[in-house]
Write a protein that holds these residues in place. Sequence first.
Motif, PDB file in Angstrom:
ATOM      1  N   VAL A   1      32.293  52.682  44.019  1.00  0.00           N
ATOM      2  CA  VAL A   1      32.535  53.715  43.012  1.00  0.00           C
ATOM      3  C   VAL A   1      31.229  54.391  42.595  1.00  0.00           C
ATOM      4  CG1 VAL A   1      33.266  54.073  40.620  1.00  0.00           C
ATOM      5  CG2 VAL A   1      34.718  52.785  42.193  1.00  0.00           C
ATOM      6  N   VAL A   2      30.183  53.616  42.409  1.00  0.00           N
ATOM      7  CA  VAL A   2      28.891  54.208  42.036  1.00  0.00           C
ATOM      8  C   VAL A   2      28.352  55.053  43.187  1.00  0.00           C
ATOM      9  CG1 VAL A   2      26.498  53.697  41.399  1.00  0.00           C
ATOM     10  CG2 VAL A   2      28.383  52.488  40.268  1.00  0.00           C
ATOM     11  N   ARG A   3      28.442  54.551  44.416  1.00  0.00           N
ATOM     12  CA  ARG A   3      28.002  55.359  45.580  1.00  0.00           C
ATOM     13  C   ARG A   3      28.800  56.640  45.700  1.00  0.00           C
ATOM     14  NH1 ARG A   3      27.390  50.187  49.209  1.00  0.00           N
ATOM     15  NH2 ARG A   3      25.185  49.791  48.878  1.00  0.00           N
ATOM     16  N   ASP A   4      30.088  56.596  45.336  1.00  0.00           N
ATOM     17  CA  ASP A   4      30.933  57.792  45.366  1.00  0.00           C
ATOM     18  C   ASP A   4      30.604  58.761  44.234  1.00  0.00           C
ATOM     19  OD1 ASP A   4      32.317  56.756  47.540  1.00  0.00           O
ATOM     20  OD2 ASP A   4      34.113  56.229  46.388  1.00  0.00           O
ATOM     21  N   ARG A   5      29.703  58.365  43.331  1.00  0.00           N
ATOM     22  CA  ARG A   5      29.282  59.174  42.185  1.00  0.00           C
ATOM     23  C   ARG A   5      30.412  59.426  41.192  1.00  0.00           C
ATOM     24  NH1 ARG A   5      23.727  59.782  41.633  1.00  0.00           N
ATOM     25  NH2 ARG A   5      22.787  60.365  43.594  1.00  0.00           N
ATOM     26  N   LEU A   6      31.406  58.504  41.161  1.00  0.00           N
ATOM     27  CA  LEU A   6      32.471  58.604  40.177  1.00  0.00           C
ATOM     28  C   LEU A   6      32.097  57.891  38.881  1.00  0.00           C
ATOM     29  CD1 LEU A   6      35.545  58.110  42.508  1.00  0.00           C
ATOM     30  CD2 LEU A   6      34.765  60.236  41.428  1.00  0.00           C
ATOM     31  N   ALA A   7      31.034  57.122  38.934  1.00  0.00           N
ATOM     32  CA  ALA A   7      30.463  56.480  37.749  1.00  0.00           C
ATOM     33  C   ALA A   7      28.961  56.392  37.948  1.00  0.00           C
ATOM     34  CB  ALA A   7      31.047  55.084  37.548  1.00  0.00           C
ATOM     35  N   ALA A   8      28.230  56.458  36.855  1.00  0.00           N
ATOM     36  CA  ALA A   8      26.771  56.363  36.937  1.00  0.00           C
ATOM     37  C   ALA A   8      26.334  54.917  37.127  1.00  0.00           C
ATOM     38  CB  ALA A   8      26.129  56.933  35.677  1.00  0.00           C
ATOM     39  N   CYS A   9      27.109  53.994  36.584  1.00  0.00           N
ATOM     40  CA  CYS A   9      26.791  52.578  36.740  1.00  0.00           C
ATOM     41  C   CYS A   9      28.049  51.756  36.519  1.00  0.00           C
ATOM     42  CB  CYS A   9      25.683  52.133  35.785  1.00  0.00           C
ATOM     43  SG  CYS A   9      26.186  52.036  34.062  1.00  0.00           S
ATOM     44  N   ALA A  10      27.962  50.505  36.904  1.00  0.00           N
ATOM     45  CA  ALA A  10      29.055  49.565  36.691  1.00  0.00           C
ATOM     46  C   ALA A  10      28.453  48.217  36.338  1.00  0.00           C
ATOM     47  CB  ALA A  10      29.904  49.449  37.947  1.00  0.00           C
ATOM     48  N   GLN A  11      29.059  47.572  35.372  1.00  0.00           N
ATOM     49  CA  GLN A  11      28.635  46.224  35.001  1.00  0.00           C
ATOM     50  C   GLN A  11      29.731  45.262  35.418  1.00  0.00           C
ATOM     51  OE1 GLN A  11      28.237  47.366  30.918  1.00  0.00           O
ATOM     52  NE2 GLN A  11      26.010  47.213  31.012  1.00  0.00           N
ATOM     53  N   VAL A  12      29.340  44.184  36.095  1.00  0.00           N
ATOM     54  CA  VAL A  12      30.275  43.178  36.595  1.00  0.00           C
ATOM     55  C   VAL A  12      29.934  41.859  35.925  1.00  0.00           C
ATOM     56  CG1 VAL A  12      31.124  42.003  38.657  1.00  0.00           C
ATOM     57  CG2 VAL A  12      30.368  44.391  38.819  1.00  0.00           C
ATOM     58  N   TYR A  13      30.929  41.255  35.281  1.00  0.00           N
ATOM     59  CA  TYR A  13      30.655  39.987  34.602  1.00  0.00           C
ATOM     60  C   TYR A  13      31.914  39.132  34.528  1.00  0.00           C
ATOM     61  CZ  TYR A  13      32.078  42.979  30.672  1.00  0.00           C
ATOM     62  OH  TYR A  13      32.729  43.867  29.861  1.00  0.00           O
TER      63      TYR A  13
ATOM     64  N   ASP B   1      33.035  47.271  34.220  1.00  0.00           N
ATOM     65  CA  ASP B   1      33.001  48.403  33.291  1.00  0.00           C
ATOM     66  C   ASP B   1      32.218  49.536  33.939  1.00  0.00           C
ATOM     67  OD1 ASP B   1      34.374  47.068  31.290  1.00  0.00           O
ATOM     68  OD2 ASP B   1      32.552  46.433  30.249  1.00  0.00           O
ATOM     69  N   PHE B   2      32.887  50.666  34.127  1.00  0.00           N
ATOM     70  CA  PHE B   2      32.267  51.845  34.723  1.00  0.00           C
ATOM     71  C   PHE B   2      31.906  52.846  33.633  1.00  0.00           C
ATOM     72  CE2 PHE B   2      35.229  50.223  37.940  1.00  0.00           C
ATOM     73  CZ  PHE B   2      34.415  50.142  39.045  1.00  0.00           C
ATOM     74  N   LYS B   3      30.696  53.407  33.679  1.00  0.00           N
ATOM     75  CA  LYS B   3      30.275  54.455  32.744  1.00  0.00           C
ATOM     76  C   LYS B   3      30.415  55.789  33.470  1.00  0.00           C
ATOM     77  CE  LYS B   3      29.075  50.904  30.357  1.00  0.00           C
ATOM     78  NZ  LYS B   3      27.792  50.338  30.551  1.00  0.00           N
ATOM     79  N   THR B   4      31.218  56.688  32.884  1.00  0.00           N
ATOM     80  CA  THR B   4      31.517  57.932  33.570  1.00  0.00           C
ATOM     81  C   THR B   4      31.799  59.060  32.586  1.00  0.00           C
ATOM     82  OG1 THR B   4      32.791  58.853  35.420  1.00  0.00           O
ATOM     83  CG2 THR B   4      34.011  57.525  33.795  1.00  0.00           C
ATOM     84  N   ARG B   5      32.128  60.222  33.135  1.00  0.00           N
ATOM     85  CA  ARG B   5      32.508  61.388  32.333  1.00  0.00           C
ATOM     86  C   ARG B   5      34.031  61.479  32.262  1.00  0.00           C
ATOM     87  NH1 ARG B   5      29.675  64.461  36.335  1.00  0.00           N
ATOM     88  NH2 ARG B   5      31.517  65.765  36.335  1.00  0.00           N
ATOM     89  N   VAL B   6      34.539  62.028  31.167  1.00  0.00           N
ATOM     90  CA  VAL B   6      35.981  62.182  30.974  1.00  0.00           C
ATOM     91  C   VAL B   6      36.604  62.989  32.116  1.00  0.00           C
ATOM     92  CG1 VAL B   6      37.721  63.289  29.496  1.00  0.00           C
ATOM     93  CG2 VAL B   6      35.947  61.860  28.481  1.00  0.00           C
ATOM     94  N   ASP B   7      35.927  64.030  32.571  1.00  0.00           N
ATOM     95  CA  ASP B   7      36.511  64.880  33.611  1.00  0.00           C
ATOM     96  C   ASP B   7      36.628  64.180  34.972  1.00  0.00           C
ATOM     97  OD1 ASP B   7      33.595  65.178  33.559  1.00  0.00           O
ATOM     98  OD2 ASP B   7      33.865  66.739  35.073  1.00  0.00           O
ATOM     99  N   LEU B   8      36.036  63.004  35.124  1.00  0.00           N
ATOM    100  CA  LEU B   8      36.168  62.230  36.366  1.00  0.00           C
ATOM    101  C   LEU B   8      37.191  61.105  36.246  1.00  0.00           C
ATOM    102  CD1 LEU B   8      32.407  61.945  37.386  1.00  0.00           C
ATOM    103  CD2 LEU B   8      34.168  63.412  38.410  1.00  0.00           C
ATOM    104  N   ALA B   9      37.831  60.986  35.102  1.00  0.00           N
ATOM    105  CA  ALA B   9      38.728  59.858  34.837  1.00  0.00           C
ATOM    106  C   ALA B   9      39.853  59.732  35.870  1.00  0.00           C
ATOM    107  CB  ALA B   9      39.307  59.958  33.434  1.00  0.00           C
ATOM    108  N   ASP B  10      40.527  60.821  36.180  1.00  0.00           N
ATOM    109  CA  ASP B  10      41.649  60.745  37.124  1.00  0.00           C
ATOM    110  C   ASP B  10      41.177  60.367  38.526  1.00  0.00           C
ATOM    111  OD1 ASP B  10      43.448  61.363  35.123  1.00  0.00           O
ATOM    112  OD2 ASP B  10      43.545  63.499  35.643  1.00  0.00           O
ATOM    113  N   GLN B  11      40.063  60.957  38.970  1.00  0.00           N
ATOM    114  CA  GLN B  11      39.525  60.621  40.290  1.00  0.00           C
ATOM    115  C   GLN B  11      39.079  59.160  40.345  1.00  0.00           C
ATOM    116  OE1 GLN B  11      36.733  63.584  42.070  1.00  0.00           O
ATOM    117  NE2 GLN B  11      37.139  64.689  40.165  1.00  0.00           N
ATOM    118  N   LEU B  12      38.438  58.701  39.271  1.00  0.00           N
ATOM    119  CA  LEU B  12      37.985  57.322  39.216  1.00  0.00           C
ATOM    120  C   LEU B  12      39.175  56.365  39.230  1.00  0.00           C
ATOM    121  CD1 LEU B  12      35.929  55.062  38.892  1.00  0.00           C
ATOM    122  CD2 LEU B  12      35.822  55.610  36.445  1.00  0.00           C
TER     123      LEU B  12
END
Length: 107
Positions: free
Chosen positions: A26-38, A59-70
């Motif tokens: 997901v991060v490589r796809d640029r749908l989120a700037a980062c992801a935390q795995v725990y 937990d993915f950190k992203t923009r609202v306009d990418l929500a559906d794609q993510l």
Amino acid sequence: MTNREFLVVTTTHDDETRARELALTVVRDRLAACAQVYPIQSVYWWDGEVQDSAEWRVDFKTRVDLADQLAARIAELHTYDTPEIIGVTVTTGSAAYLDWVTAETRS
């Protein structure tokens, strides 16, 4: 800074390796700037019974306009029949961090 243009999107997985692979993709796809795995412990209803199992939260950190794609990408890659995909609006955050999220996600 108050802003409602950003989300934290959460999912869970039963396997650490798969959770990390999902995060990386997901991060490589640029749908989120980062992801935390725990690791977490989840208690939930499934197949008519209460389940208690170890899972990995992402937990993915992203923009609202990418929500559906993510959400579509998570569903596509996930192994669960019904994966958790929940987005929570960011109500406040540092301007520098939110600028970074914008810069590191798809335009």
